[in-house]
Design an enzyme around this catalytic site. Structure first.
Site, short mmCIF file in Angstrom:
data_model
loop_
_atom_site.label_atom_id
_atom_site.label_comp_id
_atom_site.label_asym_id
_atom_site.label_seq_id
_atom_site.Cartn_x
_atom_site.Cartn_y
_atom_site.Cartn_z
N ASP A 9 -2.05 -1.72 81.46
CA ASP A 9 -1.63 -0.65 82.36
C ASP A 9 -1.00 -1.31 83.58
N SER A 38 21.45 -4.16 79.87
CA SER A 38 21.26 -5.48 79.26
C SER A 38 20.27 -5.44 78.10
N SER A 71 5.39 6.41 99.01
CA SER A 71 5.40 6.48 97.55
C SER A 71 6.17 5.30 96.95
N SER A 72 7.35 5.02 97.51
CA SER A 72 8.15 3.94 96.95
C SER A 72 7.46 2.60 97.12
N THR A 92 28.26 -9.65 90.34
CA THR A 92 28.39 -8.43 89.53
C THR A 92 29.38 -8.66 88.41
N LYS A 141 27.83 -10.32 85.53
CA LYS A 141 27.09 -9.42 84.67
C LYS A 141 28.01 -8.67 83.70
N TRP A 190 22.91 12.67 104.75
CA TRP A 190 21.70 11.96 104.31
C TRP A 190 21.48 10.72 105.15
N HIS A 246 21.42 17.66 99.01
CA HIS A 246 21.89 17.17 97.70
C HIS A 246 21.66 15.66 97.60
N HIS A 261 21.97 -0.28 102.45
CA HIS A 261 22.71 -1.01 101.44
C HIS A 261 21.81 -1.58 100.35
N HIS A 312 29.19 -2.95 106.33
CA HIS A 312 30.44 -2.48 105.74
C HIS A 312 30.49 -0.95 105.70
N HIS A 313 29.37 -0.30 106.01
CA HIS A 313 29.39 1.16 106.15
C HIS A 313 29.81 1.58 107.54
N TYR A 336 21.43 -0.87 95.80
CA TYR A 336 21.14 -1.78 94.69
C TYR A 336 19.80 -1.47 94.06
N GLU A 353 19.25 -0.33 99.42
CA GLU A 353 18.88 0.88 98.69
C GLU A 353 19.84 1.16 97.54
N ARG A 395 35.37 13.58 104.20
CA ARG A 395 34.12 14.02 103.60
C ARG A 395 33.46 15.10 104.42
C1 HEA Z 1 22.15 9.63 92.80
C2 HEA Z 1 22.82 10.30 93.61
C3 HEA Z 1 23.79 11.40 93.36
C4 HEA Z 1 24.07 12.13 92.22
C5 HEA Z 1 23.42 12.03 90.86
C6 HEA Z 1 25.10 13.06 92.58
C7 HEA Z 1 25.65 13.99 91.71
C8 HEA Z 1 26.69 14.84 92.03
N1 HEA Z 1 27.32 14.95 93.26
FE1 HEA Z 1 26.81 13.95 94.94
N2 HEA Z 1 26.32 12.93 96.63
C9 HEA Z 1 25.43 11.89 96.72
C10 HEA Z 1 24.66 11.38 95.69
C11 HEA Z 1 24.66 11.88 94.40
N3 HEA Z 1 25.44 12.89 93.90
C12 HEA Z 1 25.40 11.38 98.06
C13 HEA Z 1 24.57 10.22 98.56
C14 HEA Z 1 26.30 12.14 98.80
C15 HEA Z 1 26.66 12.00 100.27
C16 HEA Z 1 25.99 13.05 101.07
C17 HEA Z 1 26.37 13.00 102.48
O1 HEA Z 1 27.55 13.04 102.80
O2 HEA Z 1 25.45 12.91 103.33
C18 HEA Z 1 26.88 13.09 97.86
C19 HEA Z 1 27.86 14.01 98.20
C20 HEA Z 1 28.55 14.77 97.27
C21 HEA Z 1 29.74 15.48 97.56
C22 HEA Z 1 30.50 15.44 98.88
C23 HEA Z 1 30.02 16.45 99.81
C24 HEA Z 1 30.77 16.37 101.08
O3 HEA Z 1 31.11 15.28 101.52
O4 HEA Z 1 31.00 17.42 101.65
C25 HEA Z 1 30.12 16.13 96.41
C26 HEA Z 1 31.31 16.98 96.27
O5 HEA Z 1 31.80 17.18 95.27
C27 HEA Z 1 29.14 15.82 95.42
C28 HEA Z 1 29.17 16.28 94.12
C29 HEA Z 1 28.29 15.88 93.13
C30 HEA Z 1 28.30 16.41 91.80
C31 HEA Z 1 29.22 17.46 91.29
C32 HEA Z 1 27.31 15.76 91.11
C33 HEA Z 1 26.95 16.00 89.68
O6 HEA Z 1 27.01 14.79 88.97
C34 HEA Z 1 25.62 16.66 89.60
C35 HEA Z 1 25.21 16.95 88.22
C36 HEA Z 1 24.09 16.06 87.89
C37 HEA Z 1 23.01 16.44 87.27
C38 HEA Z 1 22.79 17.81 86.84
C39 HEA Z 1 21.93 15.47 87.01
C40 HEA Z 1 22.03 14.98 85.61
C41 HEA Z 1 20.96 14.02 85.35
C42 HEA Z 1 20.16 14.11 84.32
C43 HEA Z 1 20.25 15.20 83.35
C44 HEA Z 1 19.18 13.04 84.19
C45 HEA Z 1 18.00 13.37 83.40
C46 HEA Z 1 16.94 12.59 83.91
C47 HEA Z 1 15.73 12.41 83.39
C48 HEA Z 1 15.31 12.73 82.03
C49 HEA Z 1 14.71 11.77 84.24
N4 HEA Z 1 28.20 14.99 95.97
C1 HEA Z 2 24.53 2.41 93.04
C2 HEA Z 2 25.10 2.45 94.14
C3 HEA Z 2 26.19 1.58 94.66
C4 HEA Z 2 26.70 0.38 94.20
C5 HEA Z 2 26.27 -0.43 93.02
C6 HEA Z 2 27.74 0.03 95.12
C7 HEA Z 2 28.48 -1.13 95.00
C8 HEA Z 2 29.40 -1.57 95.93
N1 HEA Z 2 29.80 -0.89 97.06
FE1 HEA Z 2 29.21 0.98 97.59
N2 HEA Z 2 28.42 2.70 98.29
C9 HEA Z 2 27.41 3.42 97.71
C10 HEA Z 2 26.72 3.10 96.57
C11 HEA Z 2 26.95 1.94 95.83
N3 HEA Z 2 27.88 0.98 96.09
C12 HEA Z 2 27.14 4.61 98.47
C13 HEA Z 2 26.08 5.67 98.15
C14 HEA Z 2 28.03 4.60 99.54
C15 HEA Z 2 28.24 5.65 100.62
C16 HEA Z 2 27.10 5.97 101.47
C17 HEA Z 2 27.46 7.05 102.43
O1 HEA Z 2 28.26 6.80 103.34
O2 HEA Z 2 26.95 8.18 102.28
C18 HEA Z 2 28.81 3.38 99.39
C19 HEA Z 2 29.78 2.99 100.30
C20 HEA Z 2 30.38 1.75 100.28
C21 HEA Z 2 31.16 1.24 101.36
C22 HEA Z 2 31.42 1.93 102.70
C23 HEA Z 2 32.60 2.78 102.62
C24 HEA Z 2 32.82 3.56 103.84
O3 HEA Z 2 31.98 4.41 104.17
O4 HEA Z 2 33.83 3.34 104.48
C25 HEA Z 2 31.60 0.00 100.98
C26 HEA Z 2 32.44 -0.89 101.80
O5 HEA Z 2 32.48 -2.03 101.65
C27 HEA Z 2 31.07 -0.24 99.65
C28 HEA Z 2 31.28 -1.41 98.92
C29 HEA Z 2 30.66 -1.68 97.71
C30 HEA Z 2 30.86 -2.94 96.97
C31 HEA Z 2 31.77 -4.06 97.35
C32 HEA Z 2 30.06 -2.85 95.87
C33 HEA Z 2 29.89 -3.93 94.82
O6 HEA Z 2 28.55 -4.12 94.50
C34 HEA Z 2 30.67 -3.64 93.57
C35 HEA Z 2 30.79 -4.87 92.71
C36 HEA Z 2 31.38 -4.60 91.36
C37 HEA Z 2 32.62 -4.90 90.97
C38 HEA Z 2 33.63 -5.50 91.89
C39 HEA Z 2 33.10 -4.57 89.58
C40 HEA Z 2 32.80 -5.58 88.53
C41 HEA Z 2 33.29 -6.93 88.81
C42 HEA Z 2 34.22 -7.61 88.09
C43 HEA Z 2 34.78 -7.08 86.84
C44 HEA Z 2 34.52 -8.99 88.54
C45 HEA Z 2 35.87 -9.27 89.02
C46 HEA Z 2 36.29 -8.37 90.12
C47 HEA Z 2 36.99 -8.74 91.21
C48 HEA Z 2 37.18 -10.14 91.67
C49 HEA Z 2 37.63 -7.66 92.02
N4 HEA Z 2 30.34 0.84 99.26
CU LIG Z 3 26.75 -0.61 101.01
#
Ligand code: HEA
Ligand code: HEA
Ligand SMILES: [Cu+2]
Ligand code: CUA
Lengths: 412, 292, 556
Positions: C113, C275, C176-177, C335, C338, C149, C84, C260, C309-310, C264, C262, C457
């Site tokens: 292009d 924006s 690809s990326s 952030t 923004k 993942w 997933h 991390h 931080h992960h 962003y 990634e 989880r």
């Molecule tokens: C981008 C990333 C992404 C997205 C979109 C989602 C979407 C969803 N995720 Fe997922 N999820 C992850 C990234 C994402 N997740 C990751 C990284 C993990 C951690 C895995 C791990 O532990 O290793 C995770 C794990 C995770 C768990 C925890 C599993 C576990 O720990 O056991 C669960 C449980 O509820 C969950 C649920 C869902 C659900 C219900 C949605 C729903 O929102 C799904 C429905 C969404 C859609 C159907 C897509 C809709 C989009 C469109 C329609 C866009 C159209 C686009 C174009 C035209 C180009 N996800």
């Molecule tokens: C699009 C993806 C995305 C983005 C944007 C972020 C944004 C941030 N993430 Fe997240 N993060 C994930 C995707 C993302 N993360 C994923 C996929 C995981 C789990 C991976 C895995 O384990 O499978 C994860 C896990 C994760 C962890 C690890 C947790 C754990 O496993 O224990 C942490 C810990 O620090 C963290 C921190 C943050 C922080 C500080 C930001 C910041 O960038 C957020 C900044 C934004 C704000 C704070 C809000 C707006 C700000 C204001 C309004 C200003 C004023 C606010 C204050 C002064 C409070 N993230």
């Molecule tokens: Cu991170």
């Protein structure tokens, strides 16, 4: 894991640090709520009032260095305000010096081993039998009507709610018993993959890394039972290796510890092969914690009862098979499956396998010493090993004869 | 057909539809599928690997030949030239990051994991409980002494010669470049052959060194973290030298068939950049893998 | 010109360099070098992957509806979570961003292009193969990868026959990326129309430039990490084995050095889209253009120094934990800038609420909530409690689904009239929005509570006290998934003219919109700017201090 259901927040916990962590959590939460209220408030105000349908004309400002500086600096200061107490707490949490006692915790797929350093006490802790029975997957697929029916069935849910006295999946056979008011240092490591030892109410979560030892500590203030889980994905049964900590007043803890050592001594004597763990569970359940959930009492003696008379004489095949099935379900079926077919290629099938068909002594040795991903089962009694080997050699169409405890003792 | 292919260097060149990229993917996937099956002992045989490999070579040849001819045909204006410059620079940056991962692993092992295993810092119990008696040292095959004792290759021996070879090749390549800019084609070609020869010499010595390591020193991939980092770093570098040498060779052949002009020869420069990059990586390797 | 004729043999024989149109049938898509064709392919591919990843998430949610194991074996459950995530991130969000960049970057900066059209084709076609390889492992002995993942060793080394396919699929996705990113970066740096200086570019272009930089910097690191996994498993190296002097945690450092940045990569283009859309529908210039650019750059910079931080619970030395906590907290500052700028853009605007705007506004609300929980996770001592619980799952789905995915949806709604020349149904767009916004919160908000209460989880079964949260979450997930069918039908109707939808939209589809893409016909012709256009101030996002430009932003 509070024993009550329906929680929605971090537990305050039972150590000074868990309380600090909890208040830190609440502090940051409320700061976020406050900032959110301001930001969302302004946004909602704007959405309501500055809309074209209300005839609002767009203003033409698009820049202001003053506000930009302001809203860069303000969050920065707020963050500093959070960072200071956070750093303080963290420093305390990492200070493992001057501990009163040390417990070494080793993760296995999928159980925990606890070793009281310097006390000669060491035992395994696995998912309690009742939970283990209730969590078995009955092999239905996603398209199965029966599975959907089960999913929506209130009765099924009610049944699970009663398992292990309301502690479905968070109950174990042998609890980790600790004294209150003492600084306990934990040495956390693993034997195979990475696990994480987590008990929310003492705010301890530490990864168990194979080949490395991590340190952490807790000083529990209140006697009680605190439940936790393995928190790092460790394979198929990651969800099924819970943790139970029982905190006892110092005197009771000492009594418990003495019993453990007694158990150890008894086990060493040739005549009585009663396994330490079984003894441990029995004592815990009956002596130390009279008020504990009744299941724990039920589970342990079931295993313990036939153990005592066993070692002295040879057993019948039926006795061994019956006992063997229990041991198998508790220790082997997670990987090799109740059907014996395993989950190849990682978990080989026992049906007609080389080891099962081959010499008994090799079978016993592999059980005792493990192989590859399979952990050693040295800690099981001769009887248990004999029983489970017999069970494997005579189930699912296998028929390779009976193995007696004496053969196991010889192979050790 | 000549009438619709008039080069217009003022307008950015957008190539016609092409099946090469798709075919290249097919070749790549055939190879990777074949290798995967081999690694997992699923005997589908080596055919996909060979067929994919052959296809890959053929496609690259045709594709690059086409690009070279487009370039010579005057289809590429100044803007396309800049595109290639930027692209090559970014590509080399990505290569740097790839090597960075392995250099990082080496750094981590030497400065973090090995001291910890040896009981330093907060990990004293790691040593006491799990690896009693292990002392942090380098080189090492770890506390379990994986694959037994081994010897290492001294820095100021063949590796030093290799350093000199690569550095010299950088110089000869620069001479070739200056000659090309001065319009002295024969000289350019001679310097290029010298560069190719130096690259080959490097590869030869490196192969010798590997055989020596495996045959005489018992230094293998399996020799713990030292063997792992040593062979992975030098191995990937060696693969890049191989690629670079092939690229130099291709450029030399193109020079011999009259390609490139004194004022426009990015094909040449791109390869030169790549070669210098490989050179710099080697310096890093020489210092942190062999010397320190 | 002795070699001129060979050029014909190899490339130039069957077409006209100046005006070649698309080929016919399937070969058009296989051989295309056109950025719009490839953009379309990318978007359809991403959509397919969203669908597959969504189905997998439904398997997860169905199993978690109630405690007990009803549907799937625990091993298969782990395969589902792993796949997933890989499918959603590498197959869904990233290709969707590349698809949008393909379509929009050349039109926004005024060039013909992308810089390297054939490489562009290659970058796309790798993906279907890579994902066939990855998804094919579901049918192999031992099933597909089940180690999460994040692919942590030693667990991931227990993968069955799927293992090398996983590794090579990741390598292919990386290629690809990287090719896609180089292409976009070079296009932006080299091919802007005269007058489109860097600090005048639309923000979507800016955010993509920085995203491309991040991709080129970290995808190779991921490739390195999985290569070490491969050699550890098959060639007896010991990068991640203590016995040989390595460390399993070393993998985590390398992985998160990629991982991390990634996240962003997944969110920066979303910032760009939001924006772009908010000023259009607020009919007011983007507030603080320059600071927006600097904020994105700061986020990108900081993203390289926060990875651990992960890994707060792996047992890092105290100094490391403190450093990574402070660095992570800092990201809230740019952030925040923004978020505040978006609010200031709306402030005293003249807003209307078409579907793209609705999704953009929901983005600002819900991404911020996800950001707040991220900030909470950054606090190390408390992260000990949150780590690997559903609180983290809630955090990252808030930033990923109502974050990245909503921004993709907003972008598609915003530009589909330009792509197809047909308007989507606003009514169904609004229905889709409200269903999505409501269900997504029902899905992921309760997960905060489940996590805080102690649900870890990556488990197929859980203690009974979490049942209520999970019931809600599952209901929400099914609802959200179903709601997306409204979207796809609405979009396909624009592509194919269903329901009698006619072409014939004005160039500037949205009256408040600015940008070069709104100066070309709708639908945009196959080749847009073969001659560089003249960039008038009116089309610039950056209003700077030119009074003229401002006047144009006002509604007459
Ligand atoms: C981008 C990333 C992404 C997205 C979109 C989602 C979407 C969803 N995720 Fe997922 N999820 C992850 C990234 C994402 N997740 C990751 C990284 C993990 C951690 C895995 C791990 O532990 O290793 C995770 C794990 C995770 C768990 C925890 C599993 C576990 O720990 O056991 C669960 C449980 O509820 C969950 C649920 C869902 C659900 C219900 C949605 C729903 O929102 C799904 C429905 C969404 C859609 C159907 C897509 C809709 C989009 C469109 C329609 C866009 C159209 C686009 C174009 C035209 C180009 N996800
Ligand atoms: C699009 C993806 C995305 C983005 C944007 C972020 C944004 C941030 N993430 Fe997240 N993060 C994930 C995707 C993302 N993360 C994923 C996929 C995981 C789990 C991976 C895995 O384990 O499978 C994860 C896990 C994760 C962890 C690890 C947790 C754990 O496993 O224990 C942490 C810990 O620090 C963290 C921190 C943050 C922080 C500080 C930001 C910041 O960038 C957020 C900044 C934004 C704000 C704070 C809000 C707006 C700000 C204001 C309004 C200003 C004023 C606010 C204050 C002064 C409070 N993230
Ligand atoms: Cu991170
Ligand atoms: Cu052990 Cu998870």
């Amino acid at each position: 894991y509070t024993e009550t259901s329906g929680g929605y927040n971090l537990p305050t916990g039972v150590t000074d640090l868990s309380k600090e962590v909890h208040s830190l959590h609440m502090l940051i939460f409320w700061i976020c709520v406050a900032i959110g209220t301001v930001v969302f408030g302004l946004m909602i105000y704007s959405i309501i009032n500055h809309r074209r349908s209300k005839g609002h004309k767009p203003a033409d400002f698009h820049e202001s260095t003053t506000v930009e500086i302001l809203w860069t600096a303000a969050p920065f200061l707020i963050l500093i305000g959070m960072a200071i107490p956070a750093a303080g707490t963290l420093i305390k949490m990492e200070d493992t010096r001057n501990a009163d006692m040390t417990v070494k915790i080793t993760g296995y797929q999928w159980k925990w081993e606890y070793e009281y350093i310097g006390e000669d006490v060491k035992f395994f802790s696995t998912l309690a039998a009742e939970s283990n029975a209730a969590r078995q997957h009955d092999g239905n697929g996603l398209l199965s009507g029966a599975a959907w029916a089960k999913t929506f069935s209130k009765d099924e849910l009610e049944k699970l709610k009663k398992v292990d006295g309301g502690n479905y999946l968070v109950n174990v056979d042998n609890e980790l018993v600790l004294p209150v008011g003492k600084k306990v240092r934990f040495l956390v490591t693993s034997n195979d993959v990475i696990h994480a030892w987590w008990v929310p109410e003492i705010a301890v979560k530490k990864d168990a890394i194979p080949g490395y030892v991590n340190e952490t500590w807790a000083k529990i203030n209140t006697p009680g039972v605190y439940r936790g889980v393995c928190a790092e994905l460790c394979g198929r049964d990651h969800g099924f290796m819970p943790i139970v900590v029982r905190a006892l007043p110092e005197a009771e803890y000492q009594a418990w510890l003495a019993k453990q050592k007694g158990g150890e001594a008894a086990a060493a004597a040739p005549a009585a092969a009663a396994p330490v763990e079984v003894a441990a569970a029995a004592t815990t359940a009956t002596d130390a914690a009279p008020a504990a959930a009744p299941v724990e009492v039920a589970a342990a003696p079931a295993a313990a009862a036939p153990a005592a008379p066993a070692a002295a004489k040879d057993l019948s095949k039926d006795e061994l098979m019956k006992k063997g099935e229990q041991v198998y379900t508790a220790n082997c079926s997670a990987c090799h499956q109740p059907t014996g077919k395993g989950l190849p290629p990682n978990f080989p099938s026992l049906v007609g396998s080389k080891i099962v068909k081959g010499a008994a002594v090799d079978h016993i040795k592999q059980t005792l010493n493990g192989k590859g991903m399979m952990p050693p089962f040295k800690h099981l009694s001769d009887l248990d090993v004999a029983a489970v080997v017999t069970y494997q050699r005579n189930s699912w169409g296998n028929s390779s004869g009976v193995v007696q405890p004496a053969a196991v003792a010889a192979a050790r | 057909m000549a009438d619709h292919a008039t080069p217009n260097p003022d307008r950015y060149f957008v190539p016609a539809p092409s099946a090469w990229p798709f075919a290249l993917t097919v070749a790549l996937v055939a190879i990777l599928g074949g290798v995967s099956s081999y690694l997992e002992d699923k005997h589908i045989g080596p055919l996909p690997i060979y067929a994919g490999g052959a296809l890959l070579v053929y496609i690259l040849f045709r594709w690059f030949r086409g690009v070279a001819l487009e370039s010579e045909g005057g289809f590429y204006g100044a803007q396309v030239d800049r595109t290639y410059r930027w692209s090559m620079a970014w590509f080399i940056f990505s290569e740097v990051m790839f090597f960075g991962a392995f250099f990082g692993a080496l750094y981590y092992a030497r400065h973090l994991s090995l001291p910890w295993l040896g009981g330093e810092g907060s990990k004293i119990e790691t040593n006491l409980q799990l690896w009693p008696g292990f002392e942090n040292a380098w080189p090492t095959n770890g506390p379990a002494k994986l694959n037994g004792d081994f010897d290492t290759i001294p820095a100021f021996d063949v590796p030093f010669v290799n350093t000199l070879l690569l550095l010299t090749s950088g110089v000869t390549l620069t001479f070739a470049h200056h000659a090309l800019k001065a319009g002295k084609r024969t000289q350019t070609i001679l310097w290029m052959w010298a560069t190719v020869a130096l690259g080959c010499a490097f590869l030869f010595l490196q192969a010798e060194e590997y055989m020596h390591a495996y045959g005489d020193l018992n230094l293998k991939l399996a020799s713990g973290i030292y063997g792992s980092t040593f062979f992975m770093l030098t191995g990937f570098h060696g693969m890049h030298v191989t690629l670079g040498t092939i690229m130099l060779l291709v450029i030399t052949l193109r020079l011999m068939s009259g390609h490139f002009k004194p004022d426009s020869h990015f094909g040449f420069e791109g390869v030169a950049w790549y070669w210098h990059f490989v050179d710099v990586v080697w310096i890093g390797l020489f210092i942190v893998v062999y010397w320190l | 010109m002795a070699h001129h004729d060979h050029a014909h043999d190899d490339h130039a024989h069957d077409h006209d360099h100046e005006h070649h149109g698309p080929e016919k049938g399937i070969m058009r898509w296989i051989k295309t070098t056109n950025h719009k064709d490839l953009g379309t392919l990318y978007l359809f591919f991403a959509f397919t992957m969203f669908f597959i990843g969504g189905l997998m998430s439904l398997v997860i949610r169905a199993e978690l509806f109630h405690p007990g194991l009803q549907f799937v074996d625990p091993e298969f459950f782990n395969q589902m979570t792993t796949m997933h995530a890989l499918v959603m991130i590498f197959g869904g969000v990233m290709p969707a961003w590349v698809g949008l960049a393909n379509w929009m970057v050349p039109m926004m900066i005024g060039c013909s292009d992308l810089a390297l059209p054939r490489i562009n084709n290659w970058g796309f076609w790798i993906l279907p193969f890579a994902f066939t390889m990855l998804l094919g492992t579901l049918f192999m002995e031992g099933g597909s990868p089940a180690g999460g993942w994040t692919m942590y060793p030693p667990l991931v080394l227990q993968t069955g026959n799927a293992f090398p396919f996983l590794i090579f699929a990741v390598h292919l996705m990386g290629i690809s990326s990287i090719t896609g990113a180089i292409n976009v970066a070079v296009t932006i740096l080299n091919m802007r129309a005269p007058g489109m200086s860097l600090l005048k570019m639309p923000l979507f272009v800016w955010t993509w430039l920085i995203t491309a930089y991040l991709l080129i910097a970290v995808m190779p690191v991921l490739a390195g990490a999985v290569t070490m996994l491969l050699t550890d498993k098959y060639f007896l190296t010991s990068f991640f084995t203590a016995a040989g002097g390595g460390d399993p945690v070393m993998f985590q450092h390398i992985f998160w050095f990629f991982g991390h940045p990634e996240v962003y990569i997944l969110i920066l283009p979303a910032f760009g889209i939001v924006s772009t859309i908010i000023p259009t529908f607020a009919r007011k210039a983007l507030f603080g253009y320059d600071s927006m650019v600097y904020a994105v750059a700061s986020i990108a910079f900081l993203s390289f120094i926060v990875w651990a931080h992960h890994m707060f619970t792996v047992g890092m030395p105290l100094a490391g934990e403190l450093f990574f906590m402070f660095a992570t907290m800092l990201i809230a500052v740019p952030t925040g800038v923004k978020v505040f700028n978006w609010v200031a853009t709306m402030w005293k605007g003249s807003m209307t609420f078409e579907s793209p705007m609705l999704f953009a506004l929901a983005f600002v609300f819900l991404f911020t909530i996800g950001g707040f929980s991220g900030l909470m996770l950054a606090i190390t001592p408390v992260d000990f409690q949150y780590h690997d619980t559903y609180f983290v799952v809630a955090h990252f789905h808030y930033v990923l689904v109502p974050g990245a995915v909503f921004a993709i949806l907003a972008g598609v709604y915003y530009w589909i009239p330009k792509w197809t020349g047909r308007m989507y149904s606003e009514k169904w767009g609004k229905i889709h929005f409200w269903l999505s916004a409501i269900f997504i919160n029902i899905t992921f908000f309760p997960q905060h509570f489940a996590g805080l209460a102690g649900m870890q989880r990556r488990v197929p079964d859980y203690a009974v006290q979490f049942v209520d949260w999970n019931v809600w979450s599952t209901i929400g997930a099914f609802g959200f998934f179903l709601a997306q069918f409204i979207f796809i039908i609405n979009m396909l109707a624009c592509c194919y003219g269903w329901f009698g939808r006619k072409q014939g939209l004005p160039d500037r589809v949205w009256e408040g919109a600015h940008g070069l893409e709104w100066t070309v016909p709708s639908p945009a012709p196959y080749h847009t700017f073969e001659e560089p256009p003249v960039v008038s101030d009116n089309e610039l996002t950056a209003a700077h201090d030119s009074v003229d430009a401002l006047d144009h932003h006002k509604l007459s």
